[in-house]
Motif scaffolding. Structure first.
Motif, PDB file in Angstrom:
ATOM      1  N   LYS A   1      -8.069 -25.938  66.912  1.00 29.13           N
ATOM      2  CA  LYS A   1      -8.798 -24.780  66.390  1.00 29.13           C
ATOM      3  C   LYS A   1     -10.117 -25.239  65.753  1.00 29.13           C
ATOM      4  CE  LYS A   1      -8.400 -21.057  63.018  1.00 29.13           C
ATOM      5  NZ  LYS A   1      -8.088 -21.094  61.587  1.00 29.13           N
ATOM      6  N   ALA A   2     -10.020 -26.290  64.926  1.00 26.16           N
ATOM      7  CA  ALA A   2     -11.217 -26.782  64.226  1.00 26.16           C
ATOM      8  C   ALA A   2     -12.253 -27.313  65.214  1.00 26.16           C
ATOM      9  CB  ALA A   2     -10.825 -27.864  63.228  1.00 26.16           C
ATOM     10  N   GLU A  60     -15.911 -25.587  58.143  1.00 29.85           N
ATOM     11  CA  GLU A  60     -15.905 -24.859  59.416  1.00 29.85           C
ATOM     12  C   GLU A  60     -17.298 -24.628  59.986  1.00 29.85           C
ATOM     13  OE1 GLU A  60     -13.395 -21.421  59.059  1.00 29.85           O
ATOM     14  OE2 GLU A  60     -11.589 -22.648  58.928  1.00 29.85           O
ATOM     15  N   GLN A 108      -3.922 -27.193  64.734  1.00 29.07           N
ATOM     16  CA  GLN A 108      -4.957 -27.095  63.694  1.00 29.07           C
ATOM     17  C   GLN A 108      -6.237 -27.776  64.159  1.00 29.07           C
ATOM     18  OE1 GLN A 108      -5.433 -25.694  60.855  1.00 29.07           O
ATOM     19  NE2 GLN A 108      -3.546 -25.420  59.702  1.00 29.07           N
ATOM     20  N   ASN A 161     -15.216 -25.379  66.468  1.00 26.89           N
ATOM     21  CA  ASN A 161     -16.442 -25.288  65.674  1.00 26.89           C
ATOM     22  C   ASN A 161     -17.502 -26.290  66.127  1.00 26.89           C
ATOM     23  OD1 ASN A 161     -15.323 -23.291  64.026  1.00 26.89           O
ATOM     24  ND2 ASN A 161     -14.379 -24.805  62.679  1.00 26.89           N
ATOM     25  N   HIS A 177     -12.778 -31.743  61.477  1.00 26.17           N
ATOM     26  CA  HIS A 177     -11.434 -31.603  62.061  1.00 26.17           C
ATOM     27  C   HIS A 177     -10.544 -30.677  61.243  1.00 26.17           C
ATOM     28  CE1 HIS A 177     -11.334 -34.826  59.102  1.00 26.17           C
ATOM     29  NE2 HIS A 177     -10.027 -34.672  58.983  1.00 26.17           N
ATOM     30  N   LEU A 178     -11.092 -30.123  60.125  1.00 21.54           N
ATOM     31  CA  LEU A 178     -10.251 -29.318  59.235  1.00 21.54           C
ATOM     32  C   LEU A 178     -10.640 -27.838  59.263  1.00 21.54           C
ATOM     33  CD1 LEU A 178     -10.290 -31.708  56.162  1.00 21.54           C
ATOM     34  CD2 LEU A 178      -8.448 -31.429  57.834  1.00 21.54           C
ATOM     35  N   ASN A 179      -9.676 -26.990  58.915  1.00 21.41           N
ATOM     36  CA  ASN A 179      -9.918 -25.563  58.748  1.00 21.41           C
ATOM     37  C   ASN A 179      -9.907 -25.229  57.266  1.00 21.41           C
ATOM     38  OD1 ASN A 179      -9.924 -24.780  61.635  1.00 21.41           O
ATOM     39  ND2 ASN A 179      -7.853 -25.625  61.532  1.00 21.41           N
ATOM     40  N   LYS A 180     -10.476 -24.080  56.903  1.00 28.04           N
ATOM     41  CA  LYS A 180     -10.674 -23.797  55.472  1.00 28.04           C
ATOM     42  C   LYS A 180      -9.356 -23.673  54.717  1.00 28.04           C
ATOM     43  CE  LYS A 180     -11.442 -18.761  55.160  1.00 28.04           C
ATOM     44  NZ  LYS A 180     -11.101 -18.178  56.454  1.00 28.04           N
ATOM     45  N   GLU A 181      -8.299 -23.242  55.397  1.00 33.67           N
ATOM     46  CA  GLU A 181      -6.998 -23.140  54.721  1.00 33.67           C
ATOM     47  C   GLU A 181      -6.516 -24.524  54.266  1.00 33.67           C
ATOM     48  OE1 GLU A 181      -7.664 -21.855  57.738  1.00 33.67           O
ATOM     49  OE2 GLU A 181      -7.806 -19.729  57.162  1.00 33.67           O
ATOM     50  N   GLN A 182      -6.815 -25.541  55.071  1.00 36.71           N
ATOM     51  CA  GLN A 182      -6.405 -26.901  54.687  1.00 36.71           C
ATOM     52  C   GLN A 182      -7.190 -27.379  53.472  1.00 36.71           C
ATOM     53  OE1 GLN A 182      -7.181 -27.925  58.900  1.00 36.71           O
ATOM     54  NE2 GLN A 182      -5.412 -29.272  58.738  1.00 36.71           N
TER      55      GLN A 182
END
Lengths: 478, 225
Positions: free
Chosen positions: A23-24, B205, A20, A27, A157-162
């Motif tokens: 991936k973040a 993001e 996760q 960005n 450090h976060l993705n939108k799903e989180q």
């Protein structure tokens, strides 16, 4: 906050294995570098402004005592109160006193790294005051019980799903079947939830990007507008700022503002640059009834006059971490305290001690990108090197590292022996690795070969090639 | 008993290696505060007034503000009504008591209602008078005061700012000269808001979205007379 910098190596290993997070972190690479470059290229005076910004801060730091006196007098003349705080604890206590006197139950907060540094939220909770972070990124990480992983993009450090998961978990008063697929719905939901909080809050707390001595003004630079609602609606506005935030005049701050947003997000100007001077005036229809400034030292005065003084020019734009290959790989939390990336690698040992944060200045390839983009021209790699020297002097490295450095130093001081030894080693490795051209495993180099192959040397050392070339050029010239 | 102020200043002086005679340092500080030297002012905004106005509009639109240019103050109420219609907004506006705005012919807009005073959380549209603009970056400059509530700049969903073309400056430095002329040297309004486009956030993001906590839209009406 709990400091985990001493376990940087473990933190980094975990970060590298966190899908996760990885991936973040893409960005960061994609989101900042090109934008900064475009904004800098579009302003012919950008490099000259970097020089001007550096010179302004150097002048200010050399006269800091006098500018602090002037600034405090001007704040008081405008009806504000200045609370000088030597330590984080002093700052927390002054803030709590103000909140208690006003009977504050809820406190809204604009984004502020200095309140992270003094651990204000945890302190509030221990004393029955509810802090509400209002910056979208800060709000998200507060819901998660985390700390910012970046100084201007706290939830990078976060993705939108989180984020969606957290909003569903916390905003239980909303329809569970609502659609939160798009980031715009997440933003809209946070906006609506926080709107009510601004009105409920008794006290609003912000940091300050700058303090202007000429006028006794504090400045916040934001994009969301949360800082402005935080400081305008409650009974009192508390500004928490460290002493090196001072600049002499409005013209001086205008110079630095021109490099701040461009270096941070690639904007020419952030959306809101707000200049606040004192509390609500007699006939004002709105604004806070009280205006307080917590003027915090917490280790800054001890950095003046040392090889780390230049770090006090930092304006917290985040460009150094946005361009750092180590930050790109491990993210901000691995650094283990408030300030990550190259600026954190210099500042953290200054504020918490090199005994705890010694790994941070070592977590650098010295590629120099941080210094090349720093709007204040802070020589970050040089200062990280100073910390490595301090670490060595104080005997804080591991026995293996000290032995290795000692061995290297022995050879480095004897050039003939050094050239003979490295030349022999290169020839030997070159001969062994000739078939494959690389090594999958080598004694003493496990840290490297566990993750990638070591290319085999092709025979000659740099020094011997250099000497040959010089000889050829001389022959040609003759 | 020493105060925290004394301790901090003493530590700063000790670190800087300062002795008791501060005459030269004090002179340097007084001089800078008196002269307020300008430094590097970008050429971008150093233009004749008409081109300054064009640059201001271009830069404001580049940061997602919208701009309407009208010939005189008498045309402002119609321009406001046009904007409300175009955006399908209720014909209701929150406005301070600012004299420049108050003198406009609002009664000509039959359906438009105006509410004065500080903004509420439920206001859809706020209208304010920008005391200056900065062409270099398309920035509006607003000052708080008895007739200009700060809340109008932040609470409503749509923020309409009216500005005289003659008040558009090339750079921030020229704005400080104006503010010193109005408020006095070393003095400031309680709040000066520099606003460059509508509220936004990139916190999810790193994708920029408009309308975080402040207005989702900023509309600038420039009066060219």
């Amino acid at each position: 906050m709990q400091i985990t910098s001493p376990t940087f190596k473990d933190n980094a290993a975990k970060a590298l294995a966190d899908a996760q997070l990885q991936k973040a972190l893409g960005n960061v690479r994609a989101g900042f570098i090109d934008k900064r470059q475009k904004a800098a290229d579009a302003l012919p005076e950008f490099e000259a402004l970097r020089d001007a910004a550096r010179d302004i801060k150097n002048h200010t730091l050399a006269h800091l005592d006098l500018y602090l006196e002037t600034y405090a007098e001007k704040v008081e003349a405008a009806g504000g109160q200045v609370h000088w705080a030597e330590t984080a604890e002093d700052a927390r206590n002054r803030i709590l006193e103000i909140c208690r006197r006003l009977g504050a139950k809820t406190v809204t907060k604009g984004k502020s790294m200095i309140t992270e540094e003094i651990g204000l939220n945890a302190f509030f909770e221990e004393h029955g005051v509810t802090p509400v972070e209002t910056d979208l990124g800060e709000y998200i990480i507060q819901l998660r019980g985390e700390h910012p992983s970046h100084i201007i993009a706290p939830a990078v450090h976060l993705n939108k799903e989180q984020v969606e998961e957290d909003f569903r978990r916390v905003h239980t008063h909303l329809d569970p079947s609502r659609n939160l697929d798009e980031p715009t719905s997440l933003l809209g939901e946070a906006r609506a939830v926080l709107r009510e909080k601004y009105f409920q809050a008794d006290v609003g707390i912000t940091g300050a990007n700058f303090l202007v001595a000429e006028t006794g003004t504090s400045i916040i630079v934001t994009n969301e507008g949360n800082g402005d609602l935080t400081q305008t609606l409650p009974k009192a506005h508390i500004v928490v700022a460290s002493i090196e935030k001072i600049v002499p005049t409005l013209e001086d701050v205008s110079q630095i503002l021109r490099v701040l947003a461009r270096s941070a997000t690639g904007q020419d100007m952030s959306v809101y640059t707000t200049f606040s001077t004192g509390p609500r005036r007699d006939e004002d229809p709105d604004g806070p009834g009280e205006y307080h400034v917590i003027l915090l030292d917490n280790g800054r005065s001890a950095m003046l006059g040392t090889e780390y003084q230049e770090m006090l020019r930092c304006i917290r734009c985040g460009a150094c971490m946005n361009h750092c290959p180590v930050y790109h790989a491990v993210g901000g939390h691995a650094y283990g305290w408030v300030y990550p990336g190259p600026m954190g690698a210099v500042l953290t040992p200054s504020l918490v001690g090199v005994d705890k944060a010694g790994h941070l200045p070592n977590a650098s390839t010295f590629c120099g990108r941080c210094e090349s983009v720093c709007p204040m021209r802070i020589p970050l790699p040089k200062m990280m090197r100073h910390w490595r020297e301090r670490e060595f002097e104080r005997n804080l490295n591991s026995a293996v590292a000290r032995y290795g450095l000692g061995l290297w130093a022995f050879f480095a001081k004897r050039p003939a022996l050094y050239q003979f030894a490295t030349g022999t080693a290169m020839r030997l490795l070159g001969a062994i690795g000739k078939g494959k051209g690389r090594f999958a495993a080598l004694p003493l180099a496990g840290g490297w070969t566990r993750h990638r192959d070591l290319p085999a040397p092709e025979g000659k050392t740099f020094q011997s090639q250099w000497a040959e070339r010089q000889k050829k050029m001389k022959a040609k010239a003759a | 008993m020493t105060t925290p102020r004394d301790n901090i200043l003493a530590k700063v002086r000790a670190s800087l290696g300062r002795k008791s005679d501060d005459t030269a340092r004090r002179a340097a500080v007084t001089d800078r505060l008196q002269r307020t030297p300008k430094g590097v002012v970008p050429r971008r905004g150093q233009l004749p007034q008409a081109e300054k106005l064009d640059l201001f509009c271009k830069m404001a639109e580049a940061v997602q503000a919208s701009v309407a240019r009208v010939a005189s103050t008498a045309d402002v109420p119609q321009a406001v009504t046009d904007y409300l219609r175009q955006k399908n907004l209720p014909a209701h506006v929150r406005m301070g008591a600012d004299a420049f705005l108050a003198e406009m012919p609002w009664s000509g807009q039959k359906n438009l209602t105006i509410e004065s005073g500080r903004a509420k959380g439920s206001d859809e549209v706020g209208l304010s008078h920008a005391l200056a603009g900065v062409a270099e970056t398309g920035t509006l400059v607003l000052a708080s005061g008895p007739d200009n509530p700060t809340t109008i700049n932040f609470l409503p969903e749509h923020h309409i700012a009216v500005i005289r073309a003659a008040d558009i400056e090339g750079d921030m430095e020229a704005v400080w000269t104006r503010i010193r002329a109005t408020y006095g040297k070393g003095e400031m309004p309680r709040v000066v808001n520099m606003i460059t486009g509508p509220s936004r956030s990139g916190d999810i993001e790193q994708t920029i979205l408009l309308g975080a906590h402040g207005p989702r839209a900023v509309h600038i009406v420039v009066v060219e007379e």
